[in-house]
Design a protein around this motif. Structure first.
Motif, PDB file in Angstrom:
ATOM      1  N   LEU A  66       8.285  13.597   8.337  1.00  0.00           N
ATOM      2  CA  LEU A  66       7.601  12.421   8.545  1.00  0.00           C
ATOM      3  C   LEU A  66       8.085  11.259   7.950  1.00  0.00           C
ATOM      4  CD1 LEU A  66       5.796  11.622  11.164  1.00  0.00           C
ATOM      5  CD2 LEU A  66       3.973  11.986  10.061  1.00  0.00           C
ATOM      6  N   MET A  67       8.090  11.568   6.667  1.00  0.00           N
ATOM      7  CA  MET A  67       8.617  10.456   5.773  1.00  0.00           C
ATOM      8  C   MET A  67       9.947  10.210   5.414  1.00  0.00           C
ATOM      9  SD  MET A  67       5.565   9.323   4.351  1.00  0.00           S
ATOM     10  CE  MET A  67       3.991   9.713   5.119  1.00  0.00           C
ATOM     11  N   SER A  68      10.824  10.898   6.243  1.00  0.00           N
ATOM     12  CA  SER A  68      12.299  10.607   5.921  1.00  0.00           C
ATOM     13  C   SER A  68      13.170   9.584   6.382  1.00  0.00           C
ATOM     14  CB  SER A  68      13.045  12.163   6.207  1.00  0.00           C
ATOM     15  OG  SER A  68      13.179  12.281   7.662  1.00  0.00           O
ATOM     16  N   CYS A  69      12.393   8.889   7.237  1.00  0.00           N
ATOM     17  CA  CYS A  69      12.907   7.633   7.929  1.00  0.00           C
ATOM     18  C   CYS A  69      14.275   7.989   8.741  1.00  0.00           C
ATOM     19  CB  CYS A  69      13.368   6.671   6.990  1.00  0.00           C
ATOM     20  SG  CYS A  69      11.987   5.622   6.114  1.00  0.00           S
ATOM     21  N   ARG A  70      14.219   9.136   9.199  1.00  0.00           N
ATOM     22  CA  ARG A  70      15.072   9.664  10.340  1.00  0.00           C
ATOM     23  C   ARG A  70      14.709  10.802  11.256  1.00  0.00           C
ATOM     24  NH1 ARG A  70      18.921  12.420   5.751  1.00  0.00           N
ATOM     25  NH2 ARG A  70      18.136  14.525   6.156  1.00  0.00           N
ATOM     26  N   ALA A 111       0.878  -1.273  -0.096  1.00  0.00           N
ATOM     27  CA  ALA A 111       0.040  -0.130  -0.040  1.00  0.00           C
ATOM     28  C   ALA A 111       1.010   1.256   0.048  1.00  0.00           C
ATOM     29  CB  ALA A 111      -0.859  -0.013   1.254  1.00  0.00           C
ATOM     30  N   LYS A 112       0.513   2.276  -0.625  1.00  0.00           N
ATOM     31  CA  LYS A 112       1.138   3.721  -0.729  1.00  0.00           C
ATOM     32  C   LYS A 112       1.299   4.300   0.399  1.00  0.00           C
ATOM     33  CE  LYS A 112       3.024   3.835  -4.959  1.00  0.00           C
ATOM     34  NZ  LYS A 112       3.890   3.047  -4.806  1.00  0.00           N
ATOM     35  N   CYS A 113       2.380   4.882   0.849  1.00  0.00           N
ATOM     36  CA  CYS A 113       2.300   5.537   2.144  1.00  0.00           C
ATOM     37  C   CYS A 113       2.497   7.133   1.934  1.00  0.00           C
ATOM     38  CB  CYS A 113       3.733   5.245   2.767  1.00  0.00           C
ATOM     39  SG  CYS A 113       3.998   5.554   4.292  1.00  0.00           S
ATOM     40  N   VAL A 114       1.410   7.789   1.662  1.00  0.00           N
ATOM     41  CA  VAL A 114       1.322   9.219   1.234  1.00  0.00           C
ATOM     42  C   VAL A 114       0.740  10.069   2.257  1.00  0.00           C
ATOM     43  CG1 VAL A 114       1.239  10.869  -0.511  1.00  0.00           C
ATOM     44  CG2 VAL A 114       1.936   8.482  -1.117  1.00  0.00           C
ATOM     45  N   LEU A 115       1.208  11.070   2.542  1.00  0.00           N
ATOM     46  CA  LEU A 115       0.426  12.079   3.606  1.00  0.00           C
ATOM     47  C   LEU A 115      -0.229  13.047   2.759  1.00  0.00           C
ATOM     48  CD1 LEU A 115      -0.043  12.100   6.599  1.00  0.00           C
ATOM     49  CD2 LEU A 115       1.817  13.615   6.822  1.00  0.00           C
ATOM     50  N   THR A 116      -1.573  12.869   2.705  1.00  0.00           N
ATOM     51  CA  THR A 116      -2.484  14.219   1.933  1.00  0.00           C
ATOM     52  C   THR A 116      -2.935  15.083   2.891  1.00  0.00           C
ATOM     53  OG1 THR A 116      -4.426  13.228   1.781  1.00  0.00           O
ATOM     54  CG2 THR A 116      -2.742  12.211   0.080  1.00  0.00           C
ATOM     55  N   PHE A 144      18.053   6.131  12.735  1.00  0.00           N
ATOM     56  CA  PHE A 144      17.778   6.146  11.148  1.00  0.00           C
ATOM     57  C   PHE A 144      17.156   5.036  10.928  1.00  0.00           C
ATOM     58  CE2 PHE A 144      21.615   8.888  11.857  1.00  0.00           C
ATOM     59  CZ  PHE A 144      21.241   9.877  11.125  1.00  0.00           C
ATOM     60  N   GLY A 145      16.267   5.016  10.102  1.00  0.00           N
ATOM     61  CA  GLY A 145      15.527   3.414   9.708  1.00  0.00           C
ATOM     62  C   GLY A 145      14.197   3.615  10.362  1.00  0.00           C
ATOM     63  N   LEU A 146      13.714   4.375  11.273  1.00  0.00           N
ATOM     64  CA  LEU A 146      12.129   4.252  11.530  1.00  0.00           C
ATOM     65  C   LEU A 146      11.330   4.672  10.558  1.00  0.00           C
ATOM     66  CD1 LEU A 146      11.578   7.022  14.424  1.00  0.00           C
ATOM     67  CD2 LEU A 146      12.990   7.305  12.213  1.00  0.00           C
ATOM     68  N   HIS A 147       9.999   4.588  10.827  1.00  0.00           N
ATOM     69  CA  HIS A 147       9.008   4.680   9.970  1.00  0.00           C
ATOM     70  C   HIS A 147       7.949   5.812  10.461  1.00  0.00           C
ATOM     71  CE1 HIS A 147      10.612   1.834   7.190  1.00  0.00           C
ATOM     72  NE2 HIS A 147      10.498   1.039   8.276  1.00  0.00           N
ATOM     73  N   ASP A 166       9.879   6.917   3.195  1.00  0.00           N
ATOM     74  CA  ASP A 166       8.559   5.874   3.355  1.00  0.00           C
ATOM     75  C   ASP A 166       7.584   6.343   2.025  1.00  0.00           C
ATOM     76  OD1 ASP A 166       9.000   4.435   5.458  1.00  0.00           O
ATOM     77  OD2 ASP A 166       8.081   6.037   6.730  1.00  0.00           O
ATOM     78  N   ASP A 167       7.769   7.515   1.703  1.00  0.00           N
ATOM     79  CA  ASP A 167       6.586   7.822   0.353  1.00  0.00           C
ATOM     80  C   ASP A 167       7.262   7.686  -1.013  1.00  0.00           C
ATOM     81  OD1 ASP A 167       8.372   9.988   0.566  1.00  0.00           O
ATOM     82  OD2 ASP A 167       6.810  11.623   0.869  1.00  0.00           O
ATOM     83  N   GLU A 168       8.535   7.025  -1.070  1.00  0.00           N
ATOM     84  CA  GLU A 168       8.919   6.613  -2.287  1.00  0.00           C
ATOM     85  C   GLU A 168       9.036   5.309  -2.461  1.00  0.00           C
ATOM     86  OE1 GLU A 168      12.456   9.166  -2.518  1.00  0.00           O
ATOM     87  OE2 GLU A 168      11.420  10.946  -2.833  1.00  0.00           O
TER      88      GLU A 168
END
Ligand code: IPD
Length: 290
Positions: free
Chosen positions: A258-262, A90-95, A227-230, A287-289
């Motif tokens: 929030l999407m940068s995993c760090r 599933a896509k992980c995008v914050l709209t 680094f590496g959290l979601h 996360d969003d890529e």
């Protein structure tokens, strides 16, 4: 003239997301009961992105329960970012739409080993702004909550971060993240070493990002980095830390993404900047890529 429903809400002191918050609390408590029971039972364990990235049938069961109940209660909410659905593609995008951000079991590896540091995390964002976070430390029955502009609490007691600014007096928390290749581990260990050389009192790894962040919000630690959290590890905890007076930022020293995993979080901005300056980056993508 009859007041509009919005005016009635103001008169009764009811905020726009109160019902959502109450439902999130009830679901986090219900999920906690399921997880506590399952903790001592046999588990079917699978791996995801690495041998250290685990999932069990309880992660799926809890996520399905939370998402289906939210869909029933709030049929107009169509945006869900949930850990196991994302793992299945599933896509992980914050709209800007109201979005629920869910980690059904944070600390799945702890859960598998019956190490009692396991949580459920439910965050809620509107217009890409985090409105509230609910984290249930289900093995200790502690409910952490934070609502934008309304403070942060653990079992009803207000939370307050540490005011420490000196890295040489800091207790720092981190998590290893799922990548275990030699280059990643080298940088992970060298980051710990840098903080220890800077004379931090200690660096701890407890196996649950959300609960480490809750300890930070409680003032039981001075800083956190990873680094590496979601986004599902971070969303609810971010509101709780900010409402407890803390800072949450990117490891570059810039604003949180929030999407940068760090992330770097601390009781004070000074401490967060010192930690960010000491760290070498581990690239986990976004996360969003994925
Ligand atoms: C993980 C845990 C772990 C951290 C990982 C997280 P999960 O969450 O919080 O401590 O190192 O980065 O993704 O997989 O147990 O929900």
């Amino acid at each position: 003239m009859k007041p509009s429903s919005e005016e009635e809400e103001v008169v009764r002191g009811v905020g726009p997301w109160d019902e959502c918050f109450e439902v999130a609390v009830q679901l986090a408590l219900r999920a906690g009961q399921i997880i506590r029971k399952a903790l001592t039972e046999e588990k079917h364990v699978s791996t995801k992105t690495s041998a250290a990235d685990l999932v069990t049938e309880t992660d799926h069961r809890v996520e399905d329960l939370i998402v289906s109940e939210l869909q029933k209660r709030f049929p107009s909410h169509s945006r869900f970012i949930a850990e196991e659905a994302t793992a299945s593609g599933a896509k992980c995008v914050l709209t800007p739409s109201p979005t629920w951000i869910i980690d059904p079991i944070d600390g799945t590896c702890n859960f598998v080993h019956r190490f009692p540091t396991v949580a459920v995390s439910i965050g809620f964002a509107v217009h890409q702004e985090l409105e509230f976070g609910v984290i249930h430390h289900c093995t200790e029955e502690r409910l952490y909550t934070g609502r934008r502009g309304q403070g942060a609490f653990c079992n009803g007691q207000r939370l307050q971060v540490s005011r420490e600014t000196d890295l040489a007096k800091a207790l720092v928390l981190t998590e290893i993240g799922p990548k275990r290749d030699p280059d990643t581990l080298k940088v992970f260990l060298s980051n710990m070493e840098r903080l220890l050389h800077a004379k931090a009192h200690g660096v701890r790894v407890i196996g649950s990002s959300t609960l480490a962040l809750c300890y930070l919000a409680s003032g039981a630690a001075d800083a956190y980095y990873q680094f590496g959290l979601h986004c599902w590890d971070l969303a609810a905890a971010t509101v709780i830390i900010r409402e407890a007076g803390g800072t949450v930022m990117d490891t570059s020293g810039g604003p949180l993404d929030l999407m940068s995993c760090r992330v770097v979080a601390a009781g004070t901005r000074e401490m967060a900047v010192l930690i960010a300056q000491a760290l070498q980056t581990i690239n986990y993508g976004r996360d969003d890529e994925k």
